[in-house]
Design an enzyme around this catalytic site. Structure first.
Site, PDB file in Angstrom:
ATOM      1  N   TYR A   2       1.647  -9.834  -5.752  1.00 47.72           N
ATOM      2  CA  TYR A   2       1.650  -9.232  -4.425  1.00 47.72           C
ATOM      3  C   TYR A   2       2.772  -8.196  -4.473  1.00 47.72           C
ATOM      4  O   TYR A   2       3.780  -8.395  -5.148  1.00 47.72           O
ATOM      5  CB  TYR A   2       1.980 -10.272  -3.345  1.00 47.72           C
ATOM      6  CG  TYR A   2       0.893 -11.300  -3.121  1.00 47.72           C
ATOM      7  CD1 TYR A   2      -0.288 -10.962  -2.467  1.00 47.72           C
ATOM      8  CD2 TYR A   2       1.067 -12.613  -3.538  1.00 47.72           C
ATOM      9  CE1 TYR A   2      -1.273 -11.905  -2.240  1.00 47.72           C
ATOM     10  CE2 TYR A   2       0.081 -13.572  -3.316  1.00 47.72           C
ATOM     11  CZ  TYR A   2      -1.091 -13.216  -2.670  1.00 47.72           C
ATOM     12  OH  TYR A   2      -2.059 -14.146  -2.455  1.00 47.72           O
ATOM     13  N   ASP A   9     -15.097 -12.908  -7.038  1.00 48.41           N
ATOM     14  CA  ASP A   9     -14.776 -14.313  -6.769  1.00 48.41           C
ATOM     15  C   ASP A   9     -15.145 -14.675  -5.344  1.00 48.41           C
ATOM     16  O   ASP A   9     -15.447 -13.814  -4.520  1.00 48.41           O
ATOM     17  CB  ASP A   9     -13.317 -14.665  -7.108  1.00 48.41           C
ATOM     18  CG  ASP A   9     -12.301 -14.113  -6.096  1.00 48.41           C
ATOM     19  OD1 ASP A   9     -12.681 -13.689  -4.988  1.00 48.41           O
ATOM     20  OD2 ASP A   9     -11.099 -14.127  -6.427  1.00 48.41           O
ATOM     21  N   THR A  37      -3.076  -7.907  -5.923  1.00 46.41           N
ATOM     22  CA  THR A  37      -3.907  -8.349  -4.796  1.00 46.41           C
ATOM     23  C   THR A  37      -3.671  -7.406  -3.628  1.00 46.41           C
ATOM     24  O   THR A  37      -2.541  -7.257  -3.159  1.00 46.41           O
ATOM     25  CB  THR A  37      -3.556  -9.801  -4.428  1.00 46.41           C
ATOM     26  OG1 THR A  37      -3.819 -10.609  -5.579  1.00 46.41           O
ATOM     27  CG2 THR A  37      -4.379 -10.302  -3.262  1.00 46.41           C
ATOM     28  N   SER A  56      -0.986 -17.002 -10.710  1.00 44.11           N
ATOM     29  CA  SER A  56      -0.528 -16.457  -9.432  1.00 44.11           C
ATOM     30  C   SER A  56       0.943 -16.083  -9.528  1.00 44.11           C
ATOM     31  O   SER A  56       1.721 -16.730 -10.227  1.00 44.11           O
ATOM     32  CB  SER A  56      -0.707 -17.511  -8.335  1.00 44.11           C
ATOM     33  OG  SER A  56       0.023 -17.143  -7.184  1.00 44.11           O
ATOM     34  N   LYS A  84      -7.448  -6.577  -6.927  1.00 45.46           N
ATOM     35  CA  LYS A  84      -8.216  -7.724  -6.420  1.00 45.46           C
ATOM     36  C   LYS A  84      -8.285  -7.646  -4.897  1.00 45.46           C
ATOM     37  O   LYS A  84      -7.245  -7.602  -4.222  1.00 45.46           O
ATOM     38  CB  LYS A  84      -7.522  -9.028  -6.845  1.00 45.46           C
ATOM     39  CG  LYS A  84      -8.106 -10.286  -6.221  1.00 45.46           C
ATOM     40  CD  LYS A  84      -7.483 -11.528  -6.847  1.00 45.46           C
ATOM     41  CE  LYS A  84      -8.009 -12.807  -6.225  1.00 45.46           C
ATOM     42  NZ  LYS A  84      -7.366 -13.147  -4.956  1.00 45.46           N
ATOM     43  N   HIS A 106     -10.619 -13.071  -0.895  1.00 38.26           N
ATOM     44  CA  HIS A 106      -9.538 -14.054  -0.963  1.00 38.26           C
ATOM     45  C   HIS A 106     -10.069 -15.462  -0.628  1.00 38.26           C
ATOM     46  O   HIS A 106      -9.380 -16.280  -0.037  1.00 38.26           O
ATOM     47  CB  HIS A 106      -8.413 -13.660  -0.002  1.00 38.26           C
ATOM     48  CG  HIS A 106      -7.027 -13.908  -0.517  1.00 38.26           C
ATOM     49  ND1 HIS A 106      -6.189 -12.890  -0.927  1.00 38.26           N
ATOM     50  CD2 HIS A 106      -6.315 -15.049  -0.692  1.00 38.26           C
ATOM     51  CE1 HIS A 106      -5.018 -13.410  -1.301  1.00 38.26           C
ATOM     52  NE2 HIS A 106      -5.080 -14.720  -1.166  1.00 38.26           N
TER      53      HIS A 106
END
Ligand SMILES: Cc1cc2nc3c(=O)[nH]c(=O)nc-3n(C[C@H](O)[C@H](O)[C@H](O)COP(=O)(O)O)c2cc1C
Length: 357
Positions: A129, A287, A155, A106, A232, A256
């Protein structure tokens, strides 16, 4: 208790973690409908086995963007692993490597990205991000490139962090010893300020994330890195087409983990739509809600190239550090292996929609 499946690790985390940390980890946004739906949807999908197939040797291996994985498994990007165990990302990176799984770090990892790369024995990707401060964004990209990260995962479902009631109720704030060490403390300052009725994480995102970016901005990032770009947070065929049109290298079907827009479908329920839309032009990962080897098999059958696993890895980490995180990934691989054997599908190439029914 000796954990025998992922649910045992979930129960152990519930019994041991502090309430605010557990709320941050397990919680979702809004009414948490999507959160529940992610797991419920897998349970609605049925499997239909073929019999009298030689399944003595089952091979779960796959290739993903030039890396080979022992099984189609990866650790989803999750912020602040040190919230649940002092070894944090060093333990989860090592666990992923030992299990032959991908690790996606992350942007808000609580461990230095070079130390994570040093601890990695398998492929490593970096999640981003889009920050208002593009200099800080590019600086991180450059460091990830130099440290050997093999792809960037942008993301796109979080122009701002959604309202998560558990965090609002607990006034969730990062403790002083856990921080996003790969970003400057000035950039991260809002996530450490406690205020009643406010989630520090949500407030931080409102101040620092750039909610104005559009498809056109992707070119800016692509021109500044040689790494493959993965998006994502794709949930529709329309956005999947746009990803192909914009030269993206892979997409992750993700909501998410039910932490952003509540009310969106379970990821496994839109996976086939996205897979069909991209028509093989790029790999589709998924996911959200994967808790059993049979879930992995169902996702593969619908066309997923690899499945990312979120909370279960942190439940394993909380339980027993690297060993627990590795055991979670190994359990999922072993359960997948068993499911493939019992379905009469000895290799991942044999798994297609005919397994479902
Ligand atoms: C504690 C926690 C932190 C997360 N942090 C991030 C993050 O920093 N970046 C990101 O793209 N997704 C983040 N996610 C979402 C995960 O990448 C993933 O989409 C989700 O957890 C998958 O669902 P699952 O937990 O049901 O497996 C986070 C999820 C959790 C549970």
């Amino acid at each position: 208790m000796n954990p025998l499946h992922v649910a045992d690790y979930a129960a152990a985390a519930k019994a041991t973690l502090a309430g605010d940390v557990l709320g941050y980890l397990d919680g979702g946004s809004g009414a948490e409908w999507t959160l529940r739906e992610n797991t419920a949807a897998y349970q609605r999908i049925r499997l239909r086995p073929r019999v009298l197939v030689d399944v003595e040797a089952v091979d779960t291996a796959v290739d993903l963007l030039g890396s080979s994985l022992t099984a189609p498994l990866g650790v989803a990007p999750m912020a602040y692993h040190r919230l649940v165990h002092p070894d944090g990302e060093l333990a989860t990176v090592a666990a992923a490597g030992a299990a032959g799984a991908l690790f996606v770090a992350s942007m808000f990892a609580s461990t230095d990205l070079v130390r994570m790369a040093d601890a990695a024995t398998g492929p490593l990707w970096m999640q981003l991000y889009w920050l208002r401060d593009r200099g800080a964004l590019l600086d991180l990209v450059g460091r990830a490139e130099r440290a050997g990260y093999r792809a960037l995962v942008l993301t796109v479902d979080a122009p701002k962090v959604a309202r998560r009631l558990r965090d609002l109720r607990s006034g969730f704030t990062l403790p002083a010893h856990v921080s996003a060490v790969n970003l400057t403390s000035e950039l991260m300052a809002p996530s450490h300020v406690a205020q009643a009725g406010v989630s520090a994480i949500e407030r931080h995102s409102r101040e620092r994330f750039d909610p104005t970016i559009t498809w056109a901005d992707l070119a800016w990032l692509r021109e500044r890195t040689r790494l493959p770009l993965v998006l994502k947070g794709i949930l529709t065929s329309a956005d999947a087409w746009l990803a192909v049109e914009h030269g993206v290298d892979a997409v992750v079907v993700s909501n998410h983990g039910g932490r952003q827009l509540d009310g969106v479908p379970a990821t496994v329920d839109v996976l086939a739509e996205v897979v069909d839309a991209v028509a093989g032009a790029l790999p589709v990962l998924v996911d959200g809600g994967v808790r059993r080897g049979t879930d992995v098999l169902k996702a593969l059958a619908l066309g997923a190239a690899t499945v990312l696993v979120g909370r279960p890895v942190l439940w394993g980490l909380a339980h027993s550090g690297a060993a627990g995180a590795e055991h979670v990934l190994t359990l999922l691989r072993e359960e997948l292996e068993e499911a493939m054997a019992l379905c009469g599908r000895p290799t991942t190439a044999d798994v297609d929609r005919s397994v479902l029914g």
